[in-house]
Design a protein around this motif. Structure first.
Motif, PDB file in Angstrom:
ATOM      1  N   ARG A  78      13.198 -13.946  -7.665  1.00  0.00           N
ATOM      2  CA  ARG A  78      12.342 -14.811  -6.488  1.00  0.00           C
ATOM      3  C   ARG A  78      11.300 -15.645  -7.287  1.00  0.00           C
ATOM      4  N   ALA A  82      11.740 -19.608  -7.370  1.00  0.00           N
ATOM      5  CA  ALA A  82      10.674 -20.333  -6.994  1.00  0.00           C
ATOM      6  C   ALA A  82      10.073 -21.225  -8.153  1.00  0.00           C
ATOM      7  N   ARG A  86      10.763 -25.430  -7.741  1.00  0.00           N
ATOM      8  CA  ARG A  86       9.681 -26.266  -7.525  1.00  0.00           C
ATOM      9  C   ARG A  86       9.397 -27.402  -8.533  1.00  0.00           C
ATOM     10  N   VAL A  99       4.091 -28.907   4.958  1.00  0.00           N
ATOM     11  CA  VAL A  99       4.628 -28.035   5.924  1.00  0.00           C
ATOM     12  C   VAL A  99       3.643 -27.761   6.992  1.00  0.00           C
ATOM     13  N   ASN A 117       7.125 -15.539   8.181  1.00  0.00           N
ATOM     14  CA  ASN A 117       7.500 -14.808   6.927  1.00  0.00           C
ATOM     15  C   ASN A 117       8.918 -14.000   7.150  1.00  0.00           C
ATOM     16  N   GLU A 133      16.064 -29.847   0.910  1.00  0.00           N
ATOM     17  CA  GLU A 133      15.577 -28.511   1.878  1.00  0.00           C
ATOM     18  C   GLU A 133      16.198 -27.322   1.371  1.00  0.00           C
ATOM     19  N   TRP A 136      13.854 -26.374  -1.463  1.00  0.00           N
ATOM     20  CA  TRP A 136      12.533 -25.926  -0.847  1.00  0.00           C
ATOM     21  C   TRP A 136      12.832 -24.476  -0.330  1.00  0.00           C
ATOM     22  N   LEU A 137      13.833 -24.437   0.461  1.00  0.00           N
ATOM     23  CA  LEU A 137      14.090 -23.002   0.911  1.00  0.00           C
ATOM     24  C   LEU A 137      14.265 -22.059  -0.114  1.00  0.00           C
ATOM     25  N   PHE A 139      12.620 -22.413  -2.856  1.00  0.00           N
ATOM     26  CA  PHE A 139      11.163 -21.996  -3.540  1.00  0.00           C
ATOM     27  C   PHE A 139      10.522 -21.315  -2.868  1.00  0.00           C
ATOM     28  N   ARG A 140      10.455 -21.239  -1.346  1.00  0.00           N
ATOM     29  CA  ARG A 140       9.967 -20.419  -0.497  1.00  0.00           C
ATOM     30  C   ARG A 140      10.264 -19.109  -0.234  1.00  0.00           C
ATOM     31  N   PHE A 141      11.531 -18.977  -0.269  1.00  0.00           N
ATOM     32  CA  PHE A 141      12.005 -17.763   0.440  1.00  0.00           C
ATOM     33  C   PHE A 141      13.090 -17.067  -0.430  1.00  0.00           C
ATOM     34  N   ASN A 142      13.639 -17.876  -1.229  1.00  0.00           N
ATOM     35  CA  ASN A 142      14.590 -17.212  -2.061  1.00  0.00           C
ATOM     36  C   ASN A 142      15.622 -16.448  -1.073  1.00  0.00           C
TER      37      ASN A 142
END
Length: 383
Positions: A78, A82, A86, A99, A117, A133, A136-137, A139-142
């Protein structure tokens, strides 16, 4: 383009498949600075390819050494995912991505305690207009990415009344403005083709699949799994794109029946709904949407266009407050399904919620219509 006018949605006048083009004016300035833009774009594109190679070697290679210790493996992958994702977004010009966690009623900002979360086995449901996107997904949530598998790409001809009902009819039907443009020449939405399952794919494979159609059953070597089978054994959140292909970002395509007959509200797991919006292109910044895949190293050509721009690119991401999600105990099904029969009530509710929080229209055209659109497009254009 008049030759594609049949692919306008009859209710809204929106053409959801063609690439958006910038308005005329100021092209001479963009042309004058083209050498500089191309030099910068080439440099950034090489860096993007280097990042992809690093991801392949580190995340999908070296990090496997930690797989005997699953919590450590997930943490390490992760972290690297990330950082690399990014950095890739920075290279294409997305320096800041706003966001917002919102409530569906009037798009109000959700209370501070409403956190977004997703955990292992939860579903993230999003519209799909680009590979941006996807990054981005990651990056944020793996998360775990899945691609749909369809019965066939031999789509039957459109039949009147074939499309499923939309409880909240999109667009105007007054016969004026854009609603009147498509009246004489639009085609009836194509009959649905079953999505028989999904297959798990890596981040790089998901990016490369942007703009593509669902995979036909006879083209895969392993058997497709149901979404529930993938979700139940997932160690991370699972991302689902119910449109099953990318649009040009101007509207939501008809959602495929990907969830099945799930009872609402969903109790076994959490459902997180989000919507991505991209600004229209200008003479100095191309569109971030990627509705038509290129034939060579998709989507490298689009990435080069984005990396070549000198102006910062912008997009916005709106996340539905968990208290109004289809998995919330206070979710009222009657607010979304008013009459009619729905083979996939969760897909219909997610589409309605997404349209509200993203302030986008829904169209009756689906991925099946894109099959015939691409045949026409590739018959008249070279990608």
């Amino acid at each position: 383009m008049e030759k594609f006018s049949a692919y306008r949605d009859p209710g809204t006048g929106i053409q959801p498949f063609l690439r958006p083009i910038p308005p005329s004016g100021s092209e001479w300035i963009a042309t004058a600075i083209s050498p500089l833009r191309y030099a910068i774009g080439a440099t950034k594109t090489v860096l993007l390819l280097a990042l992809a190679l690093v991801y392949l070697v580190v995340v999908q290679g070296v990090c496997l050494l930690f797989s005997p210790i699953p919590p450590l493996y997930r943490s390490v992958t992760r972290l690297f995912t990330a950082l690399l994702s990014r950095f890739a977004l920075l290279l294409v010009g997305l320096y800041w991505i706003p966001v917002e966690v919102v409530q569906r009623k009037r798009g109000r900002t959700a209370p501070a305690q409403e956190s977004w979360n997703p955990r292992a086995g939860d579903l993230i449901v999003s519209n799909w207009a680009s590979w941006v996107e996807v990054l981005w997904l990651a990056f944020r949530f793996n998360p775990i990415f899945v691609l749909p598998v369809c019965k066939t790409l031999e789509v039957p001809s459109p039949t009147k009344g074939a499309s499923s009902p939309i409880s909240r009819t999109p667009g105007r039907r007054t016969g004026t403005g854009s609603a009147a443009i498509s009246s004489p020449s639009t085609r009836t939405p194509t009959t649905r083709v079953p999505i028989i399952g999904f297959r798990r794919v890596s981040l790089l494979s998901m990016i490369a699949s942007t703009g593509q159609l669902p995979t036909p059953e006879d083209s895969i070597t392993t058997k497709a799994e149901t979404l529930e089978a993938i979700r139940s054994k997932a160690d991370r959140p699972v991302v689902v794109f119910p449109e099953c292909t990318t649009s040009n970002g101007r509207a939501l395509l008809r959602f495929a029946e990907v969830f099945g007959d799930v009872k609402l509200p969903v109790m076994k797991y959490k459902v997180f709904v989000m919507c991505v919006r991209y600004d229209p292109p200008t003479a100095f910044s191309p569109t971030l949407s990627h509705s038509i895949a290129s034939n060579f190293l998709n989507p490298l050509g689009h990435a080069f266009k984005l990396a070549s721009t000198l102006a910062p690119l912008t997009c916005s991401i709106r996340l539905l407050a968990p208290s109004e999600s289809p998995s919330s105990g206070s979710f009222l099904l009657s607010e979304f399904l008013t009459g009619g029969t729905y083979a996939d009530p969760l897909a219909e509710c997610c589409a309605a919620l997404m349209a509200q929080i993203g302030r986008v229209k829904r169209v009756g055209l689906g991925w099946e219509d894109k099959v015939s659109f691409l045949k026409l497009y590739r018959g008249k254009n070279r990608i």
